[in-house]
Design a protein around this motif. Structure first.
Motif, PDB file in Angstrom:
ATOM      1  N   LEU A   4       0.844  -1.192   0.000  1.00  0.00           N
ATOM      2  CA  LEU A   4       0.000   0.000   0.000  1.00  0.00           C
ATOM      3  C   LEU A   4       0.884   1.248   0.000  1.00  0.00           C
ATOM      4  O   LEU A   4       1.616   1.495   0.968  1.00  0.00           O
ATOM      5  CB  LEU A   4      -0.920  -0.003   1.215  1.00  0.00           C
ATOM      6  CG  LEU A   4      -1.849  -1.204   1.330  1.00  0.00           C
ATOM      7  CD1 LEU A   4      -2.679  -1.108   2.589  1.00  0.00           C
ATOM      8  CD2 LEU A   4      -2.718  -1.331   0.094  1.00  0.00           C
ATOM      9  N   LEU A   5       0.811   2.000  -1.079  1.00  0.00           N
ATOM     10  CA  LEU A   5       1.613   3.212  -1.175  1.00  0.00           C
ATOM     11  C   LEU A   5       1.241   4.213  -0.086  1.00  0.00           C
ATOM     12  O   LEU A   5       2.094   4.967   0.386  1.00  0.00           O
ATOM     13  CB  LEU A   5       1.469   3.836  -2.561  1.00  0.00           C
ATOM     14  CG  LEU A   5       2.032   3.006  -3.711  1.00  0.00           C
ATOM     15  CD1 LEU A   5       1.753   3.681  -5.047  1.00  0.00           C
ATOM     16  CD2 LEU A   5       3.520   2.770  -3.534  1.00  0.00           C
ATOM     17  N   ILE A  45       5.869   9.574  -3.636  1.00  0.00           N
ATOM     18  CA  ILE A  45       5.485   8.606  -2.612  1.00  0.00           C
ATOM     19  C   ILE A  45       6.427   7.417  -2.718  1.00  0.00           C
ATOM     20  O   ILE A  45       6.713   6.936  -3.817  1.00  0.00           O
ATOM     21  CB  ILE A  45       4.004   8.172  -2.726  1.00  0.00           C
ATOM     22  CG1 ILE A  45       3.590   7.260  -1.577  1.00  0.00           C
ATOM     23  CG2 ILE A  45       3.697   7.535  -4.065  1.00  0.00           C
ATOM     24  CD1 ILE A  45       3.404   7.953  -0.272  1.00  0.00           C
ATOM     25  N   GLU A  46       6.947   6.996  -1.572  1.00  0.00           N
ATOM     26  CA  GLU A  46       7.885   5.871  -1.526  1.00  0.00           C
ATOM     27  C   GLU A  46       7.155   4.629  -1.036  1.00  0.00           C
ATOM     28  O   GLU A  46       6.500   4.651   0.009  1.00  0.00           O
ATOM     29  CB  GLU A  46       9.034   6.202  -0.588  1.00  0.00           C
ATOM     30  CG  GLU A  46      10.075   5.103  -0.501  1.00  0.00           C
ATOM     31  CD  GLU A  46      11.176   5.462   0.464  1.00  0.00           C
ATOM     32  OE1 GLU A  46      12.219   5.955   0.002  1.00  0.00           O
ATOM     33  OE2 GLU A  46      10.984   5.264   1.679  1.00  0.00           O
ATOM     34  N   CYS A  47       7.285   3.548  -1.776  1.00  0.00           N
ATOM     35  CA  CYS A  47       6.681   2.285  -1.383  1.00  0.00           C
ATOM     36  C   CYS A  47       7.331   1.798  -0.093  1.00  0.00           C
ATOM     37  O   CYS A  47       8.562   1.772   0.010  1.00  0.00           O
ATOM     38  CB  CYS A  47       6.863   1.247  -2.491  1.00  0.00           C
ATOM     39  SG  CYS A  47       6.243  -0.381  -2.043  1.00  0.00           S
ATOM     40  N   PRO A  48       6.518   1.380   0.893  1.00  0.00           N
ATOM     41  CA  PRO A  48       7.100   0.934   2.160  1.00  0.00           C
ATOM     42  C   PRO A  48       7.784  -0.431   2.083  1.00  0.00           C
ATOM     43  O   PRO A  48       8.535  -0.791   2.981  1.00  0.00           O
ATOM     44  CB  PRO A  48       5.888   0.874   3.095  1.00  0.00           C
ATOM     45  CG  PRO A  48       4.734   0.611   2.182  1.00  0.00           C
ATOM     46  CD  PRO A  48       5.059   1.337   0.905  1.00  0.00           C
ATOM     47  N   GLN A  67      10.977   0.480  -1.308  1.00  0.00           N
ATOM     48  CA  GLN A  67      11.421   1.867  -1.470  1.00  0.00           C
ATOM     49  C   GLN A  67      11.399   2.394  -2.910  1.00  0.00           C
ATOM     50  O   GLN A  67      12.076   3.371  -3.223  1.00  0.00           O
ATOM     51  CB  GLN A  67      12.808   2.093  -0.856  1.00  0.00           C
ATOM     52  CG  GLN A  67      12.815   2.035   0.660  1.00  0.00           C
ATOM     53  CD  GLN A  67      12.564   0.658   1.215  1.00  0.00           C
ATOM     54  OE1 GLN A  67      13.225  -0.313   0.844  1.00  0.00           O
ATOM     55  NE2 GLN A  67      11.589   0.538   2.099  1.00  0.00           N
ATOM     56  N   ALA A  68      10.634   1.774  -3.792  1.00  0.00           N
ATOM     57  CA  ALA A  68      10.432   2.362  -5.121  1.00  0.00           C
ATOM     58  C   ALA A  68       9.638   3.650  -4.935  1.00  0.00           C
ATOM     59  O   ALA A  68       8.773   3.737  -4.065  1.00  0.00           O
ATOM     60  CB  ALA A  68       9.661   1.397  -6.018  1.00  0.00           C
ATOM     61  N   ASP A 110      11.949   5.057  -9.407  1.00  0.00           N
ATOM     62  CA  ASP A 110      13.068   4.266  -8.908  1.00  0.00           C
ATOM     63  C   ASP A 110      12.770   2.785  -9.017  1.00  0.00           C
ATOM     64  O   ASP A 110      11.626   2.360  -8.882  1.00  0.00           O
ATOM     65  CB  ASP A 110      13.327   4.577  -7.421  1.00  0.00           C
ATOM     66  CG  ASP A 110      13.763   6.012  -7.193  1.00  0.00           C
ATOM     67  OD1 ASP A 110      14.666   6.470  -7.892  1.00  0.00           O
ATOM     68  OD2 ASP A 110      13.191   6.658  -6.293  1.00  0.00           O
ATOM     69  N   GLU A 111      13.832   2.012  -9.225  1.00  0.00           N
ATOM     70  CA  GLU A 111      13.697   0.561  -9.186  1.00  0.00           C
ATOM     71  C   GLU A 111      13.457   0.144  -7.743  1.00  0.00           C
ATOM     72  O   GLU A 111      13.846   0.875  -6.832  1.00  0.00           O
ATOM     73  CB  GLU A 111      14.957  -0.087  -9.735  1.00  0.00           C
ATOM     74  CG  GLU A 111      15.118   0.170 -11.215  1.00  0.00           C
ATOM     75  CD  GLU A 111      16.308  -0.556 -11.791  1.00  0.00           C
ATOM     76  OE1 GLU A 111      17.069  -1.193 -11.034  1.00  0.00           O
ATOM     77  OE2 GLU A 111      16.487  -0.487 -13.011  1.00  0.00           O
TER      78      GLU A 111
END
Length: 101
Positions: free
Chosen positions: A49-50, A60-63, A66-67, A78-79
């Motif tokens: 969940l972003l 927004i960084e994926c938890p 970290q994409a 980001d990868e």
């Protein structure tokens, strides 16, 4: 396509998403300096969940891994994410923030 209410405009804090679930869709709606934006709340790399991630400067960084995604465009920045997240039109109607799914 119908418009869906999120919340009154005054209830939004900058960079703090509000999430709306419609059927199987989860939409995260953000208030940024230049307006309101709605994106899919699900990371395109792996299910996360972003809205649980860190938001700053329009990203927004994926938890999970970290994409990062651009909230305004949905672009994967980001990868490991390589696929953009869906974005949805927003508007303010009668003081209420809405998005179109």
């Amino acid at each position: 396509m119908p418009w869906h209410d999120v919340a009154p405009e005054g209830e939004f804090e900058p960079d703090v998403p509000k999430v709306v679930e419609i059927g199987d869709d989860r939409i995260a709606v953000f208030r940024l300096d230049d307006g309101f934006y709605a994106i899919s709340d699900i990371c395109t790399h792996e299910y996360a969940l972003l809205s649980d991630g860190f938001c700053e400067q329009g990203k927004i960084e994926c938890p999970l891994h970290q994409a990062c995604f651009d909230i305004r465009t949905g672009k994967a920045l980001d990868e490991p994410a390589e696929i953009d997240v869906a974005t949805y039109p927003t508007r303010i109607e009668g003081g209420v923030v809405q998005f179109q799914l």
